[in-house]
Design a protein around this motif. Structure first.
Motif: not given
Length: 260
Positions: A40-44, A69-76, A99-109, A158-160
């Motif tokens: 969970a990415v926190l926004f205050r 953000v779900d960190l599990r591997t996604v198949t498409r 593919f999968r999300a490695k950094d939840a904060m980067l994926v969100t922002t 990578d930058h995502w």
């Protein structure tokens, strides 16, 4: 009787009910829970905070907001792409992407819809990889093409904060006339190999016969023994007529006598 009971309630009880309800709602919003595969990415107050791990976590009601953000591997399965190879052959290719999300904060922002963004980048990278390859490479060296495609996609994602585990080309469709040309080429190659093998066999057989003739000619009585063996093999076949030639030694002796 019920209206009388309602009118009998004290007026101060109604605000207390709303206060208790608001406190209950605030209590529900003061904590959250993540599964083991979620972050969970926190926004205050709109500003980026820290990432909350799996399990329980506390929030400030009406101040904090979280994006999970779900960190599990996604198949498409990618859509079929129609493109042209480097040597000008039109092809249709589709692929499977993991593919999968490695950094939840980067994926969100950094990206709004990171799953769709990765798929679009993969389709674009697949078209570029095919355009840089010949048809023979697509048919014979699929592993190299997949590796090149994965490297191109990894640099884009990578930058995502996204990791591309693998991408594999699934189907490759080529025009029918090109399929016939490839079939004729394969048939010609096999015919060439067959002729080479046959010629090598005839060469070895001729060499063996020459060695056998030299051995028989240099050994007294060897030719006669071979003749008798041949007569024995013919007799096994139950033939009714056998033609036997005179021994070569007698013919040679007759020649020498005639010369003298």
């Amino acid at each position: 009787m019920l209206p009388a009971v309602i009118h009998a309630l004290p007026i101060v009880g109604v605000p207390a009910f709303f206060v208790l309800g608001a406190a209950f709602i605030a209590g529900l919003k003061s904590f959250g829970m993540n599964q083991e595969y979620e972050r969970a990415v926190l926004f205050r107050l709109g500003r980026l905070g820290e990432s909350k791990g799996p399990g329980w976590f506390w929030l400030i009601p009406f101040v904090d907001r979280v994006v999970k953000v779900d960190l599990r591997t996604v198949t498409r399965v990618l859509d079929t792409q129609e493109t042209v190879t480097r040597d000008g052959v039109p092809v249709k290719v589709n692929a499977v992407l993991w593919f999968r999300a490695k950094d939840a904060m980067l994926v969100t922002t950094t990206v709004q819809d990171w799953g769709n963004a990765v798929i679009q980048a993969a389709e674009t990278a697949m078209r570029d990889a095919i355009g840089q390859s010949d048809l023979d490479q697509l048919l014979k060296d699929r592993i190299l093409i997949n590796q090149r495609l994965q490297d191109m996609l990894a640099r884009a994602c990578d930058h995502w904060g996204v990791v591309v585990d693998s991408i594999e080309m699934k189907d490759l469709d080529i025009p029918e006339q090109m399929q016939r040309a490839i079939g004729r080429e394969a048939e010609a190659v096999r015919e060439k190999r067959a002729r080479i093998i046959k010629a090598e066999g005839e060469k070895e057989a001729a060499q063996t016969l020459a060695d056998a003739a030299a051995t028989i000619g240099g050994t007294p009585g060897a030719l006669e023994m071979r003749r008798l063996q041949t007569l024995t093999e013919i007799g096994v076949e139950h033939n009714s007529t056998i033609i036997a030639m005179m021994p070569v030694e007698l013919i040679e002796a007759a020649k020498r006598i005639a010369e003298k």
